[in-house]
Motif scaffolding. Structure first.
Motif, PDB file in Angstrom:
ATOM      1  N   LEU A  91      -5.560  -9.842  -3.393  1.00 33.24           N
ATOM      2  CA  LEU A  91      -4.624  -9.592  -2.307  1.00 33.24           C
ATOM      3  C   LEU A  91      -5.330  -9.085  -1.072  1.00 33.24           C
ATOM      4  O   LEU A  91      -4.998  -9.469   0.042  1.00 33.24           O
ATOM      5  N   LEU A 130      -8.035  -2.550   6.255  1.00 35.24           N
ATOM      6  CA  LEU A 130      -7.025  -3.225   5.438  1.00 35.24           C
ATOM      7  C   LEU A 130      -7.640  -3.731   4.137  1.00 35.24           C
ATOM      8  O   LEU A 130      -7.064  -3.604   3.053  1.00 35.24           O
ATOM      9  N   HIS A 186      -5.937  -4.319  -5.348  1.00 35.66           N
ATOM     10  CA  HIS A 186      -5.983  -5.653  -5.926  1.00 35.66           C
ATOM     11  C   HIS A 186      -6.918  -6.511  -5.069  1.00 35.66           C
ATOM     12  O   HIS A 186      -6.644  -6.768  -3.899  1.00 35.66           O
ATOM     13  N   SER A 189      -8.329  -0.885   1.628  1.00 28.22           N
ATOM     14  CA  SER A 189      -7.261  -0.037   1.099  1.00 28.22           C
ATOM     15  C   SER A 189      -6.453  -0.714  -0.003  1.00 28.22           C
ATOM     16  O   SER A 189      -5.689  -0.048  -0.677  1.00 28.22           O
ATOM     17  N   TYR A 190      -6.608  -2.021  -0.147  1.00 27.07           N
ATOM     18  CA  TYR A 190      -5.942  -2.670  -1.276  1.00 27.07           C
ATOM     19  C   TYR A 190      -6.750  -2.427  -2.549  1.00 27.07           C
ATOM     20  O   TYR A 190      -7.974  -2.447  -2.518  1.00 27.07           O
ATOM     21  N   LEU A 197       0.820  -1.205   0.000  1.00 26.29           N
ATOM     22  CA  LEU A 197       0.000   0.000   0.000  1.00 26.29           C
ATOM     23  C   LEU A 197       0.855   1.256   0.000  1.00 26.29           C
ATOM     24  O   LEU A 197       0.339   2.359  -0.018  1.00 26.29           O
ATOM     25  N   LEU A 255      -2.359   3.777   8.509  1.00 25.23           N
ATOM     26  CA  LEU A 255      -2.966   2.454   8.393  1.00 25.23           C
ATOM     27  C   LEU A 255      -2.282   1.418   9.281  1.00 25.23           C
ATOM     28  O   LEU A 255      -2.931   0.671  10.014  1.00 25.23           O
TER      29      LEU A 255
END
Lengths: 223, 250
Positions: free
Chosen positions: B154, B145, B151, B148-149, A156, A162
Motif C-alpha cells: 500500500l 507518506l 503495509h 508511515s504505512y 493511517l 501527516l
C-alpha cells in the motif's frame, strides 16, 4: 442525474447538518486565528490593511485544511466506505459528491465570512469582490486536492500532522493566485487574469482530483 | 520482447545484472566528477564580478538539474508500478525519493552558501529558490507518506499516487511562483546571471552535469539493490513463491 451522486450528496449533507458542532468548527477557527493577528502584530489599521489579503487567504487555507480529517474518516471507521466502493455506481461521482458537500460546509461559509473578517483587518474596499470570488473558487480547489490527501492518509488513522504535510505543497499555487488577486484588486489592477487562472485550476482539479481520490480510497480498503 | 521485459523487471535478475554494471558506472562517474571538479575548481577562469565564489556553480547547477529530473524519474517509476504492477518499478520509486530529496537539499544549501558572497544574504525569496523549496516539500511528502504505512504494498502505491499528483502540479507551481515573483520584484537584489557563459567556464559544467547523472544512477542502483535484498530477506517465503511462480525466470 447520476443516482450514486445524488444519494451520497443528500446523505453527506444530512450527516453534516446533524453534526452542527463540527459544522461550525472551521468557521470558528478562522475567526479566532484572525483575532490573533492584531494581538500578535499591531492594531494599527494601516499595517493590518497591508497584510490582510495574505493573512485572510492563509488562514482560510488552514481552516479548510483542518476540516479535511472528517471527509472520509467516519465512513472509513464504520465500514460505510467499503459499501460505497462496492456499489455498482461510478466512484468518481460519489467521491465528487462528498467533496462538494465538504466545500458547501467549509469553503462556502469561510468565503462568506471572509469579508466580515476583512473589515476587521481593515481590508481596503477594492479588495472585497476579488477576496470572495477567489475564495469561493479557491476553497473548492482546496477541498478537491485535500480529498486526495485525506484518502491517501486514510488507513493511517488520525496521524495529525501527516495530512497537512503532504497536501500543503499542492496548495501553494492556489494560495499564490488567490492572495495576489486580492492584492492586485486593492492596487487597482484587473483581476480577471488571476481569477481566470484559479478557475482553470478548479476545472483541472475537478477532472483529476476525484479520480485520484477514488483510486486512493480503493487502496485504503485493501489493507 | 516481452520475455526480455519481464526478465528485466525481475528483482533477482536486476540484482545480478546491476552487480555487473555498477562498478563500470561507478568508475565512469568517478572519472567525470573528478575531471569536472579539477577542471572547474582549478583551471576554469575566475568570474569577472564574483571572483572565485562562482565556482560553487559546478555543484549547484548539476544538483538542481538532478533534483528536478529525479522527481520525474520517481513519478514515472511510480506510474509504471501502479499501471503494470512491476515490482522493480516500485523499488525504483522508493529508492528515488530520498535521493532526489538529497539532491534538492544540496541545491538549496549550495544556493544559500553562494548567495552570501553574491547577494549578501543566505536566503532571498527568489522565484527559483522558492520553487526549489516547494519541490523539496513535495519530496518530503512522498517520503513521509511512504514511511508511515506499515503495509509495504500500500505504501508504495499511495506514494506513487501522490508523486503523480505532484507531477501534474510541478509546472503549475513553477509558473505560479514565477508570476508571484514578477508581481513582487524586489528592487534591491536581482538575479543577474550572465546570459551566456564563456565556453571555458561552461565546458567543465557540462562535464559535471554528466558526472552528476552518473552519481544519481550510482546512488539509485545501489539503493535499489539494498531495497531488493531488504524485501527478499524479510519475506523468505515470498521470495520462494515469486521464483516458483515466475515461468520465464532463468
Amino acid at each position: 442525474m447520476n443516482t450514486g451522486f445524488m444519494v451520497i450528496f443528500r446523505r453527506d449533507l444530512l450527516v453534516a447538518i446533524r453534526h452542527r458542532g463540527d459544522l461550525a468548527n472551521p468557521v470558528i477557527f478562522f475567526f479566532i486565528v484572525i483575532v490573533l493577528v492584531p494581538l500578535g502584530l499591531t492594531p494599527e489599521s494601516s499595517k493590518l490593511s497591508e497584510i490582510a489579503p495574505g493573512i485572510l487567504w492563509v488562514m482560510a487555507l488552514l481552516a479548510s485544511l483542518l476540516s479535511l480529517d472528517s471527509l472520509f474518516q467516519n465512513d472509513y471507521d464504520d465500514g460505510t466506505l467499503e459499501q460505497i466502493i462496492i456499489l455498482p455506481q461510478p466512484l468518481y461521482f460519489m467521491v465528487l459528491a462528498k467533496i462538494i458537500v465538504h466545500w458547501l460546509v467549509t469553503g462556502l461559509p469561510l468565503s462568506l465570512l471572509a469579508p466580515i473578517l476583512g473589515m476587521m483587518l481593515s481590508l481596503p474596499d477594492a479588495g472585497y469582490p476579488a477576496l470572495v470570488l477567489s475564495l469561493l473558487m479557491g476553497t473548492a480547489i482546496l477541498s478537491l486536492l485535500g480529498a486526495v490527501g485525506a484518502a491517501l492518509t486514510l488507513p493511517l488513522g488520525k496521524e495529525g500532522l501527516l495530512l497537512p504535510l503532504i497536501v500543503m505543497p499542492l496548495y501553494m499555487p492556489v494560495l499564490i493566485f488567490g492572495a495576489n488577486s486580492v492584492q492586485l484588486a486593492i492596487n487597482g489592477f484587473s483581476v480577471i487574469g488571476p481569477l481566470a487562472t484559479i478557475g482553470s485550476l478548479l476545472a483541472l482539479s475537478l477532472i483529476v482530483a476525484p479520480y485520484v481520490t477514488a483510486g486512493a480510497l480503493r487502496l485504503s480498503i485493501q489493507g | 520482447m516481452w520475455q526480455w521485459f519481464h526478465r528485466l523487471a525481475s528483482p533477482r535478475w536486476f540484482y545480478q545484472a546491476s552487480g555487473k554494471f555498477l562498478p563500470w558506472i561507478s568508475m565512469l562517474g568517478l572519472f567525470f566528477i573528478s575531471l569536472g571538479l579539477v577542471w572547474g575548481l582549478g583551471f576554469a577562469p575566475q568570474d569577472a564580478k564574483q571572483g572565485n565564489s562562482f565556482r560553487i556553480i559546478y555543484i549547484h547547477v548539476p544538483s538542481s538539474f538532478l533534483a528536478l529530473v529525479g522527481y520525474y524519474i520517481m513519478a514515472a517509476a511510480g506510474a509504471i508500478a501502479i499501471i503494470w504492477k512491476i515490482k522493480l518499478a516500485d523499488m525504483v520509486m522508493k529508492a528515488a525519493a530520498p535521493i532526489g530529496a538529497a539532491f534538492t537539499f544540496v541545491a538549496l544549501l549550495t544556493g544559500a552558501i553562494w548567495g552570501k558572497p553574491t547577494w549578501g544574504t543566505y536566503w532571498i525569496w527568489d522565484a527559483r529558490i522558492t520553487s526549489m523549496l516547494i519541490l523539496f516539500f513535495l519530496y518530503l511528502g512522498v517520503i513521509i507518506l511512504q514511511s508511515s504505512y506499515e503495509h509495504k504494498g500500500l505504501s508504495s502505491k499511495a506514494a506513487a499516487l501522490l508523486a503523480l499528483v505532484g507531477t501534474v502540479n510541478i509546472p503549475i507551481i513553477y509558473k505560479s511562483v514565477d508570476w508571484w515573483y514578477t508581481l513582487h520584484q524586489p528592487a534591491t537584489i536581482r538575479f543577474t546571471e550572465a546570459p551566456s557563459m564563456h565556453p571555458d567556464m561552461f565546458q567543465p559544467l557540462l562535464v559535471m552535469i554528466v558526472g552528476f547523472y552518473f552519481l544519481y544512477a550510482i546512488a539509485l542502483v545501489a539503493s535499489i539493490r539494498v531495497e531488493i535484498l531488504h524485501r527478499e530477506r524479510r519475506t523468505k517465503w515470498v521470495q520462494d513463491l515469486v521464483f516458483t511462480n515466475k515461468n520465464n525466470d532463468p
